[in-house]
Write an enzyme that holds these catalytic residues in place. Structure first.
Site, PDB file in Angstrom:
ATOM      1  N   ASP A  31       0.839  -1.190   0.000  1.00  0.00           N
ATOM      2  CA  ASP A  31       0.000   0.000   0.000  1.00  0.00           C
ATOM      3  C   ASP A  31       0.876   1.243   0.000  1.00  0.00           C
ATOM      4  O   ASP A  31       1.686   1.431   0.910  1.00  0.00           O
ATOM      5  CB  ASP A  31      -0.879   0.021   1.263  1.00  0.00           C
ATOM      6  CG  ASP A  31      -1.975  -1.030   1.220  1.00  0.00           C
ATOM      7  OD1 ASP A  31      -2.808  -0.959   0.305  1.00  0.00           O
ATOM      8  OD2 ASP A  31      -1.994  -1.908   2.103  1.00  0.00           O
ATOM      9  N   ASP A 171     -10.617  -5.269  -0.829  1.00  0.00           N
ATOM     10  CA  ASP A 171      -9.547  -4.839   0.078  1.00  0.00           C
ATOM     11  C   ASP A 171     -10.104  -4.120   1.301  1.00  0.00           C
ATOM     12  O   ASP A 171     -10.695  -3.058   1.187  1.00  0.00           O
ATOM     13  CB  ASP A 171      -8.605  -3.903  -0.708  1.00  0.00           C
ATOM     14  CG  ASP A 171      -7.392  -3.478   0.101  1.00  0.00           C
ATOM     15  OD1 ASP A 171      -7.247  -3.893   1.256  1.00  0.00           O
ATOM     16  OD2 ASP A 171      -6.576  -2.707  -0.458  1.00  0.00           O
TER      17      ASP A 171
END
Ligand code: DX5
Ligand code: ZN
Length: 212
Positions: A31, A171
């Protein structure tokens, strides 16, 4: 259903990646937040660039940035299978898709819970996957947004109607309970449910058991 493991909630990256590498998850999910699009935990790029040294698993890169172009080349040179950027960047979507594909890497588009699925329509035939956000992007450890399964079926219907073959990924906030609500997707990103435990593989097994 494949699993990409996120280490965003881990204070120390290297040991977390090394432990995740010992599990049977298919990908390491990276991320990247740079503060241009949303708030969140900013892990410096110089640290993220080193991750491929700690694992032989392919990388699934999730850019939460206004200008993906700035980072694509860097991640394309690592062991990256997919680079995903948000539909909410609004400008330059096609150019970013083309740039990612020019490196022979798969391209995904992420979509927030409060963005209409129809926004994806013009790009669906150009990409390899959609990452449906089931939390507000930025931090791990949040609660799964309840409307997500409905959003996923709207997207799956659209993909079916358009006769496309693209992956649907989800997610955020996924654990052994919430995963039951999204059984029919191609890939899930799981972070704190795995990394808050001492036994990472046990948590992965719990997830896999829940979707059987
Ligand atoms: C949030 C990230 C997610 C997050 C998932 O911005 O995109 O990948 O780390 O972590 P959990 O599973 O803890 O919600
Ligand atoms: Zn992510």
């Amino acid at each position: 259903m494949k699993i990409a493991a996120s280490f965003l909630s881990c204070p120390k990256i290297k040991p977390a990646i090394e432990k995740l590498s010992l599990t049977d998850v298919e990908y390491i999910h990276i991320d990247l937040v740079d503060g241009t699009l949303n708030k969140g935990r900013k892990i410096p790029l110089r640290k993220l660039k080193k991750i491929y040294k700690y694992t032989s698993k392919p990388l699934d890169v999730h850019l939460m940035v206004k200008k993906p172009k700035k980072y694509i080349k860097t991640f394309a040179s690592l062991n990256t299978e997919t680079i995903t950027f948000p539909i909410e960047i609004e400008n330059g979507i096609e150019a970013n898709i083309d740039l990612i594909h020019s490196y022979g890497i798969k391209c995904g588009i992420a979509i927030n819970h409060d963005t209409e699925i129809s926004r994806l329509k013009p790009f669906l035939d150009k990409i390899d996957s959609v990452l449906v956000m089931s939390i507000i992007p930025g931090y791990g450890g949040q609660k799964f947004i309840e409307e997500t399964p409905k959003k996923i079926s709207t997207l799956q219907n659209m993909i079916k109607k358009m006769k496309l073959n693209i992956s649907v990924c989800v997610d955020g906030g996924i654990n052994n309970e919430t995963v039951k609500l999204i059984k029919n997707v191609n890939m899930i990103v799981v972070g704190s449910y795995i990394t808050n435990s001492n036994d990472y593989q046990k948590q992965v097994d719990m997830i896999r058991k829940s979707i059987k």
